[in-house]
Design a protein around this motif. Structure first.
Motif, PDB file in Angstrom:
ATOM      1  N   VAL A  22       0.778  -1.379   0.007  1.00 45.01           N
ATOM      2  CA  VAL A  22      -0.023   0.127   0.112  1.00 45.01           C
ATOM      3  C   VAL A  22       0.878   1.277   0.301  1.00 45.01           C
ATOM      4  O   VAL A  22       0.803   2.443  -0.438  1.00 45.01           O
ATOM      5  CB  VAL A  22      -0.929  -0.094   1.382  1.00 45.01           C
ATOM      6  N   LEU A  23       1.934   1.185   0.665  1.00 46.14           N
ATOM      7  CA  LEU A  23       2.791   2.455   0.651  1.00 46.14           C
ATOM      8  C   LEU A  23       3.586   2.761  -0.533  1.00 46.14           C
ATOM      9  O   LEU A  23       3.666   3.990  -1.079  1.00 46.14           O
ATOM     10  CB  LEU A  23       3.906   2.318   1.730  1.00 46.14           C
ATOM     11  N   ASP A  24       3.776   1.557  -1.383  1.00 47.99           N
ATOM     12  CA  ASP A  24       4.403   1.612  -2.912  1.00 47.99           C
ATOM     13  C   ASP A  24       3.432   1.935  -3.620  1.00 47.99           C
ATOM     14  O   ASP A  24       3.762   3.157  -4.436  1.00 47.99           O
ATOM     15  CB  ASP A  24       4.767   0.304  -3.258  1.00 47.99           C
ATOM     16  N   GLU A  25       2.050   1.830  -3.428  1.00 47.35           N
ATOM     17  CA  GLU A  25       0.935   2.400  -4.347  1.00 47.35           C
ATOM     18  C   GLU A  25       0.876   3.859  -3.856  1.00 47.35           C
ATOM     19  O   GLU A  25       0.670   4.650  -4.727  1.00 47.35           O
ATOM     20  CB  GLU A  25      -0.104   1.472  -4.074  1.00 47.35           C
ATOM     21  N   GLU A  26       0.994   4.280  -2.588  1.00 46.26           N
ATOM     22  CA  GLU A  26       0.624   5.575  -2.256  1.00 46.26           C
ATOM     23  C   GLU A  26       1.892   6.421  -2.840  1.00 46.26           C
ATOM     24  O   GLU A  26       1.787   7.411  -3.375  1.00 46.26           O
ATOM     25  CB  GLU A  26       0.972   5.713  -0.643  1.00 46.26           C
ATOM     26  N   ALA A  32       3.542  10.642  -9.388  1.00 42.03           N
ATOM     27  CA  ALA A  32       2.796  10.909 -10.385  1.00 42.03           C
ATOM     28  C   ALA A  32       1.932  12.141 -10.277  1.00 42.03           C
ATOM     29  O   ALA A  32       1.353  12.689 -11.288  1.00 42.03           O
ATOM     30  CB  ALA A  32       2.016   9.812 -10.799  1.00 42.03           C
ATOM     31  N   GLY A  33       1.467  12.435  -9.098  1.00 38.65           N
ATOM     32  CA  GLY A  33       0.577  13.870  -8.917  1.00 38.65           C
ATOM     33  C   GLY A  33      -0.782  13.338  -8.989  1.00 38.65           C
ATOM     34  O   GLY A  33      -1.588  14.267  -8.918  1.00 38.65           O
ATOM     35  N   SER A  34      -0.935  12.065  -8.745  1.00 40.29           N
ATOM     36  CA  SER A  34      -2.216  11.563  -8.677  1.00 40.29           C
ATOM     37  C   SER A  34      -2.970  11.401  -7.493  1.00 40.29           C
ATOM     38  O   SER A  34      -2.534  10.433  -6.585  1.00 40.29           O
ATOM     39  CB  SER A  34      -2.269  10.127  -9.511  1.00 40.29           C
ATOM     40  N   LEU A  35      -3.646  12.299  -7.007  1.00 47.92           N
ATOM     41  CA  LEU A  35      -4.054  12.699  -5.569  1.00 47.92           C
ATOM     42  C   LEU A  35      -5.460  11.866  -5.277  1.00 47.92           C
ATOM     43  O   LEU A  35      -5.756  11.591  -4.272  1.00 47.92           O
ATOM     44  CB  LEU A  35      -4.085  13.959  -5.116  1.00 47.92           C
ATOM     45  N   GLU A  36      -6.176  11.497  -6.409  1.00 47.92           N
ATOM     46  CA  GLU A  36      -7.433  10.833  -6.155  1.00 47.92           C
ATOM     47  C   GLU A  36      -7.318   9.592  -5.213  1.00 47.92           C
ATOM     48  O   GLU A  36      -8.123   9.437  -4.620  1.00 47.92           O
ATOM     49  CB  GLU A  36      -8.028  10.817  -7.672  1.00 47.92           C
ATOM     50  N   PRO A  37      -6.355   8.896  -5.651  1.00 47.36           N
ATOM     51  CA  PRO A  37      -6.361   7.685  -4.752  1.00 47.36           C
ATOM     52  C   PRO A  37      -5.714   7.714  -3.247  1.00 47.36           C
ATOM     53  O   PRO A  37      -6.066   6.858  -2.515  1.00 47.36           O
ATOM     54  CB  PRO A  37      -5.439   6.837  -5.548  1.00 47.36           C
TER      55      PRO A  37
END
Length: 150
Positions: A22-26, A32-37
């Protein structure tokens, strides 16, 4: 008793592995600047932290039943007396240390992004002395005139 401790360590290890994923995904989202997830990931991390706490309590109970103290000192003592426990313990500590490093890095990425956002907002607010944008992200009404984008 030994098998119960090994099972407790294995369960804790498995949960730390999921936490690390989960930390890797975060981290990928932050880079990437993808804040939605991020809100869902934060919720998942909180659930995993609660699971890790329970696994730690279970491990500590097993350590106490075997005559070792709780916590890291008890784990080290148990590991010193048994090669199989020692290997499981070392693997848990290695994975936990890697997860901690990733968590610290993610915290640094979040602080950097927050600092950048705060500086950008401060720059936008410099000219008027009044905030151009409110806490909700909407443009505030300007004194003495309308919006230049209206």
């Amino acid at each position: 008793m030994k098998q119960d401790l090994l099972t407790a360590i294995a369960n804790e290890h498995a949960t730390v592995a999921v936490f690390a994923a989960v930390l890797d995904e975060e981290q990928r989202a932050l880079v990437a600047g993808s804040l939605e997830p991020l809100p869902a990931l934060t919720e998942r991390k909180a659930q995993l932290v609660a699971e890790l706490a329970e696994h730690g309590r279970c491990r500590d109970r097993q350590l106490n039943e075997m005559g070792f103290g709780a916590g890291r000192a008890g784990g080290e003592a148990a590991a010193a007396g048994d090669a199989e426990i020692g290997q499981a313990w070392a693997e848990l500590l290695t994975l936990a240390a890697a997860a901690k490093r990733n968590n610290d890095l993610n915290g640094s990425l979040i602080r950097t992004r927050l600092n950048y956002t705060q500086r950008a907002l401060a720059a936008l607010n410099l000219g008027t002395g009044e905030p151009l944008y409110g806490p909700d992200g909407r443009q505030q009404a300007m004194l003495g005139g309308g919006s230049v984008t209206a």
